[in-house]
Design a protein around this motif. Structure first.
Motif, PDB file in Angstrom:
ATOM      1  N   ILE A 181     -14.493  20.273 -60.124  1.00 43.57           N
ATOM      2  CA  ILE A 181     -13.443  19.248 -60.225  1.00 43.57           C
ATOM      3  C   ILE A 181     -12.126  19.865 -60.685  1.00 43.57           C
ATOM      4  O   ILE A 181     -11.060  19.600 -60.113  1.00 43.57           O
ATOM      5  CB  ILE A 181     -13.889  18.108 -61.169  1.00 43.57           C
ATOM      6  N   VAL A 182     -12.193  20.697 -61.712  1.00 41.96           N
ATOM      7  CA  VAL A 182     -10.967  21.354 -62.184  1.00 41.96           C
ATOM      8  C   VAL A 182     -10.429  22.307 -61.121  1.00 41.96           C
ATOM      9  O   VAL A 182      -9.234  22.296 -60.804  1.00 41.96           O
ATOM     10  CB  VAL A 182     -11.231  22.107 -63.501  1.00 41.96           C
ATOM     11  N   GLY A 183     -11.315  23.123 -60.557  1.00 42.44           N
ATOM     12  CA  GLY A 183     -10.881  24.126 -59.598  1.00 42.44           C
ATOM     13  C   GLY A 183     -10.365  23.561 -58.296  1.00 42.44           C
ATOM     14  O   GLY A 183      -9.341  24.016 -57.769  1.00 42.44           O
ATOM     15  N   MET A 184     -11.037  22.542 -57.773  1.00 40.11           N
ATOM     16  CA  MET A 184     -10.671  22.011 -56.468  1.00 40.11           C
ATOM     17  C   MET A 184      -9.782  20.772 -56.551  1.00 40.11           C
ATOM     18  O   MET A 184      -8.763  20.684 -55.863  1.00 40.11           O
ATOM     19  CB  MET A 184     -11.945  21.694 -55.671  1.00 40.11           C
ATOM     20  N   SER A 185     -10.162  19.802 -57.375  1.00 42.77           N
ATOM     21  CA  SER A 185      -9.431  18.529 -57.411  1.00 42.77           C
ATOM     22  C   SER A 185      -8.035  18.674 -57.998  1.00 42.77           C
ATOM     23  O   SER A 185      -7.143  17.887 -57.668  1.00 42.77           O
ATOM     24  CB  SER A 185     -10.209  17.493 -58.225  1.00 42.77           C
ATOM     25  N   PHE A 186      -7.854  19.665 -58.857  1.00 40.67           N
ATOM     26  CA  PHE A 186      -6.555  19.817 -59.503  1.00 40.67           C
ATOM     27  C   PHE A 186      -5.847  21.113 -59.099  1.00 40.67           C
ATOM     28  O   PHE A 186      -4.751  21.067 -58.527  1.00 40.67           O
ATOM     29  CB  PHE A 186      -6.709  19.739 -61.029  1.00 40.67           C
ATOM     30  N   LEU A 187      -6.455  22.252 -59.367  1.00 43.69           N
ATOM     31  CA  LEU A 187      -5.762  23.516 -59.128  1.00 43.69           C
ATOM     32  C   LEU A 187      -5.585  23.805 -57.641  1.00 43.69           C
ATOM     33  O   LEU A 187      -4.486  24.151 -57.188  1.00 43.69           O
ATOM     34  CB  LEU A 187      -6.524  24.651 -59.816  1.00 43.69           C
ATOM     35  N   ASN A 188      -6.645  23.657 -56.865  1.00 37.22           N
ATOM     36  CA  ASN A 188      -6.503  23.899 -55.430  1.00 37.22           C
ATOM     37  C   ASN A 188      -5.643  22.831 -54.770  1.00 37.22           C
ATOM     38  O   ASN A 188      -4.878  23.119 -53.848  1.00 37.22           O
ATOM     39  CB  ASN A 188      -7.874  23.952 -54.756  1.00 37.22           C
ATOM     40  N   ALA A 189      -5.742  21.597 -55.244  1.00 38.40           N
ATOM     41  CA  ALA A 189      -4.893  20.530 -54.700  1.00 38.40           C
ATOM     42  C   ALA A 189      -3.422  20.838 -54.923  1.00 38.40           C
ATOM     43  O   ALA A 189      -2.579  20.590 -54.057  1.00 38.40           O
ATOM     44  CB  ALA A 189      -5.254  19.194 -55.348  1.00 38.40           C
ATOM     45  N   ALA A 190      -3.096  21.395 -56.094  1.00 38.02           N
ATOM     46  CA  ALA A 190      -1.704  21.680 -56.421  1.00 38.02           C
ATOM     47  C   ALA A 190      -1.134  22.810 -55.574  1.00 38.02           C
ATOM     48  O   ALA A 190       0.060  22.790 -55.228  1.00 38.02           O
ATOM     49  CB  ALA A 190      -1.578  22.026 -57.903  1.00 38.02           C
ATOM     50  N   THR A 191      -1.957  23.796 -55.219  1.00 39.85           N
ATOM     51  CA  THR A 191      -1.457  24.912 -54.419  1.00 39.85           C
ATOM     52  C   THR A 191      -1.509  24.601 -52.922  1.00 39.85           C
ATOM     53  O   THR A 191      -0.517  24.750 -52.214  1.00 39.85           O
ATOM     54  CB  THR A 191      -2.254  26.194 -54.723  1.00 39.85           C
ATOM     55  N   LEU A 192      -2.651  24.143 -52.438  1.00 39.97           N
ATOM     56  CA  LEU A 192      -2.782  23.828 -51.020  1.00 39.97           C
ATOM     57  C   LEU A 192      -1.877  22.671 -50.620  1.00 39.97           C
ATOM     58  O   LEU A 192      -1.327  22.649 -49.510  1.00 39.97           O
ATOM     59  CB  LEU A 192      -4.238  23.487 -50.690  1.00 39.97           C
ATOM     60  N   GLY A 193      -1.695  21.706 -51.513  1.00 33.22           N
ATOM     61  CA  GLY A 193      -0.875  20.545 -51.197  1.00 33.22           C
ATOM     62  C   GLY A 193       0.602  20.845 -51.074  1.00 33.22           C
ATOM     63  O   GLY A 193       1.363  20.058 -50.501  1.00 33.22           O
ATOM     64  N   VAL A 194       1.039  21.990 -51.591  1.00 35.96           N
ATOM     65  CA  VAL A 194       2.467  22.322 -51.602  1.00 35.96           C
ATOM     66  C   VAL A 194       2.800  23.501 -50.692  1.00 35.96           C
ATOM     67  O   VAL A 194       3.905  23.604 -50.171  1.00 35.96           O
ATOM     68  CB  VAL A 194       2.936  22.610 -53.047  1.00 35.96           C
ATOM     69  N   VAL A 195       1.830  24.390 -50.460  1.00 36.97           N
ATOM     70  CA  VAL A 195       2.137  25.615 -49.722  1.00 36.97           C
ATOM     71  C   VAL A 195       2.568  25.347 -48.285  1.00 36.97           C
ATOM     72  O   VAL A 195       3.374  26.095 -47.718  1.00 36.97           O
ATOM     73  CB  VAL A 195       0.930  26.579 -49.752  1.00 36.97           C
ATOM     74  N   GLY A 196       2.080  24.275 -47.671  1.00 34.98           N
ATOM     75  CA  GLY A 196       2.472  23.972 -46.299  1.00 34.98           C
ATOM     76  C   GLY A 196       3.958  23.726 -46.166  1.00 34.98           C
ATOM     77  O   GLY A 196       4.612  24.236 -45.242  1.00 34.98           O
ATOM     78  N   SER A 197       4.529  22.962 -47.083  1.00 36.70           N
ATOM     79  CA  SER A 197       5.965  22.706 -47.030  1.00 36.70           C
ATOM     80  C   SER A 197       6.754  23.965 -47.375  1.00 36.70           C
ATOM     81  O   SER A 197       7.808  24.238 -46.776  1.00 36.70           O
ATOM     82  CB  SER A 197       6.342  21.564 -47.981  1.00 36.70           C
ATOM     83  N   ILE A 198       6.261  24.765 -48.320  1.00 34.36           N
ATOM     84  CA  ILE A 198       6.963  26.001 -48.679  1.00 34.36           C
ATOM     85  C   ILE A 198       7.083  26.924 -47.470  1.00 34.36           C
ATOM     86  O   ILE A 198       8.178  27.392 -47.131  1.00 34.36           O
ATOM     87  CB  ILE A 198       6.222  26.728 -49.824  1.00 34.36           C
ATOM     88  N   LEU A 199       5.974  27.200 -46.813  1.00 39.06           N
ATOM     89  CA  LEU A 199       5.983  28.139 -45.697  1.00 39.06           C
ATOM     90  C   LEU A 199       6.717  27.587 -44.478  1.00 39.06           C
ATOM     91  O   LEU A 199       7.217  28.354 -43.657  1.00 39.06           O
ATOM     92  CB  LEU A 199       4.546  28.512 -45.321  1.00 39.06           C
ATOM     93  N   SER A 200       6.811  26.274 -44.353  1.00 37.27           N
ATOM     94  CA  SER A 200       7.556  25.678 -43.241  1.00 37.27           C
ATOM     95  C   SER A 200       9.059  25.756 -43.467  1.00 37.27           C
ATOM     96  O   SER A 200       9.840  25.727 -42.502  1.00 37.27           O
ATOM     97  CB  SER A 200       7.161  24.202 -43.071  1.00 37.27           C
ATOM     98  N   GLU A 201       9.464  25.850 -44.714  1.00 42.91           N
ATOM     99  CA  GLU A 201      10.888  25.784 -45.048  1.00 42.91           C
ATOM    100  C   GLU A 201      11.568  27.138 -45.192  1.00 42.91           C
ATOM    101  O   GLU A 201      12.782  27.199 -45.326  1.00 42.91           O
ATOM    102  CB  GLU A 201      11.063  24.985 -46.346  1.00 42.91           C
ATOM    103  N   VAL A 202      10.805  28.220 -45.150  1.00 44.61           N
ATOM    104  CA  VAL A 202      11.416  29.532 -45.397  1.00 44.61           C
ATOM    105  C   VAL A 202      11.775  30.274 -44.118  1.00 44.61           C
ATOM    106  O   VAL A 202      12.407  31.332 -44.184  1.00 44.61           O
ATOM    107  CB  VAL A 202      10.492  30.421 -46.269  1.00 44.61           C
TER     108      VAL A 202
END
Length: 444
Positions: free
Chosen positions: A353-374
């Motif tokens: 729950i900590v690893g996937m629901s929070f930490l992975n959600a925070a990185t995977l949920g944001v990296v798509g927009s980061i890589l699309s914008e650079v």
């Protein structure tokens, strides 16, 4: 956001008109399509962790069978950058939509055929050879998929909603992983012998039905308006230059930094969701059903958190979420094996729950927009795909393989935590150096 007429809306930053409601349809299409492709890709990873050592590498010592099994997993990740380059080339030249349709068809066929492969006890060395070939095909397909799916969502969105729109792909990948694990968990009533004999094949073969649905949905969506506008304004010389060469010539440093941005989190979640399960079930003798259930619960939590964090990144910035999550993931990796070692179900559930629901959600949920914008439109598909897929090769492919090799050679499991922690620190630094990408314009 300015309404131009009853049928079109103009993207605030880019000034590109697209049909009203199309952004919502694109979000749904990206979500469904990515769900199906990642289901296909992850059922392989799950089977590699649970049963492939016995099915395709029979006759070798258990530890070596695990290493060989994860080597085939790594080969799939190794093929993903090639898929990103191929998909990026055609996606930047001819459009996002056609590539997404092609990748889904290729992925569906290769997954279906994997489910029909005879074991090594029947056809010998031909079994692992064919397994590797199909895994390479899978890797190429999913490598070309990710960039197109995230760009279709982001390029149909207004500037203030790109972070949320990019979560369609993160949500789809989480849902695909959830369905993959759920399909194996549903087979929990089978005995070990039945599961090893035929049970693991069921999700592979059944996936073809999902692919047919996904193909229908993707054929109904419209091309990216940002891409269409860029094609109209592109000078003739840019049409002759290959997108990958354009990327390497114009933005080599940014490409490397973008790769490093997601390598650490990719490695952390890949080891947690593949090697940790193998280690716990084979070395510690813990029941696989506990881990499948823990993964499914944590993925539901992840799907709840991803859109929230993506929308939040539109308000406070990508780095404000991503950098702390990377650092926390690195620290958390040192607790992974001790938590598994307790053998207690509630501790294992807390781990996921900590690893996937929070930490992975925070990185995977944001990296798509980061890589699309650079990256600029002329090689955005290629740039985003290459960055994400090379991060996947290093983190998702080599990470579990190196972890298995280190522990198999007698090294303490803390060495795995050190490896993950170092890469997560590098990713945090890389992300910070990219600046506030939400302020970038998508139109060239």
């Amino acid at each position: 956001m300015e309404v131009n007429d009853a049928r079109t809306i103009e993207s605030e930053a880019e000034g590109v008109a697209f049909p009203r409601g199309q952004a919502a349809r694109i979000y749904a299409a990206s979500f469904v399509g990515t769900t199906i492709e990642f289901f296909d890709f992850i059922v392989y990873g799950t089977a590699a962790a649970l049963v492939f050592p016995q099915v395709f590498f029979a006759g070798v010592p258990s530890a070596m069978g695990i290493v060989f099994s994860f080597a085939t997993l790594a080969i799939g990740y190794a093929a993903r950058p090639l898929g990103g380059i191929i998909g990026g080339h055609y996606g930047d030249r001819y459009g996002r939509k056609s590539v997404l349709v092609a990748t889904m068809a290729v992925m569906g066929v290769s997954t279906f055929l994997t489910g029909l492969l005879p074991p090594s006890t029947k056809i010998g060395i031909l079994a692992p050879i064919l397994l590797i070939v199909l895994r390479v095909v899978q890797g190429v397909a999913v490598g070309g998929e990710w960039g197109g799916a995230v760009l279709m969502a982001v390029e149909h969105a207004g500037k203030k909603k790109r972070g949320f729109s990019a979560t369609a792909v993160a949500m789809g990948s989480a849902c695909g992983v959830f369905l993959a694990y759920a399909s194996f968990a549903a087979l929990g009533f089978l005995s070990e012998e039945q599961f090893e004999s035929f049970g693991w094949r069921i999700p592979f073969v059944a996936s073809i039905a999902l692919v047919i649905v996904g193909m229908y949905i993707r054929l109904k969506v419209e091309e990216s308006p940002v891409f269409l506008e860029a094609k109209k304004e592109a000078p003739a010389e840019s049409e002759r230059r290959l997108p990958i060469f354009s990327l390497i010539k114009e933005q080599p440093g940014r490409t490397v930094v973008s790769i490093l941005t997601y390598t650490g989190p990719f490695m952390a979640q890949a080891i947690l969701t593949t090697y940790v399960i193998t280690y716990a079930t084979t070395e510690l003798g813990l029941p696989r059903q506990v881990f499948l259930n823990a993964m499914m619960i944590s993925l539901l939590g992840m799907m709840a958190m991803v859109p929230v964090l993506g929308a939040l990144s539109d308000r406070i910035g990508r780095r404000a979420i991503y950098v702390p999550a990377c650092l926390a993931f690195g620290v958390f990796s040192f607790f992974t094996f001790p938590m598994v070692g307790t053998g207690q179900t509630w501790v294992i559930f807390l781990l996921f729950i900590v690893g996937m629901s929070f930490l992975n959600a925070a990185t995977l949920g944001v990296v798509g927009s980061i890589l699309s914008e650079v990256f600029p439109t002329r090689h955005r598909y290629t740039g985003a795909s290459v960055a994400y897929q090379f991060a996947g090769l290093i983190g998702g492919g080599l990470g579990p393989l190196v972890a298995a090799a280190m522990v198999g050679s007698g090294m303490h499991v803390v060495s795995v935590g050190i490896m993950v922690g170092v890469f997560c620190l590098i990713s945090a630094i890389a992300c910070y150096s990219l600046g506030d990408t939400r302020k970038h314009e998508l139109a060239d």
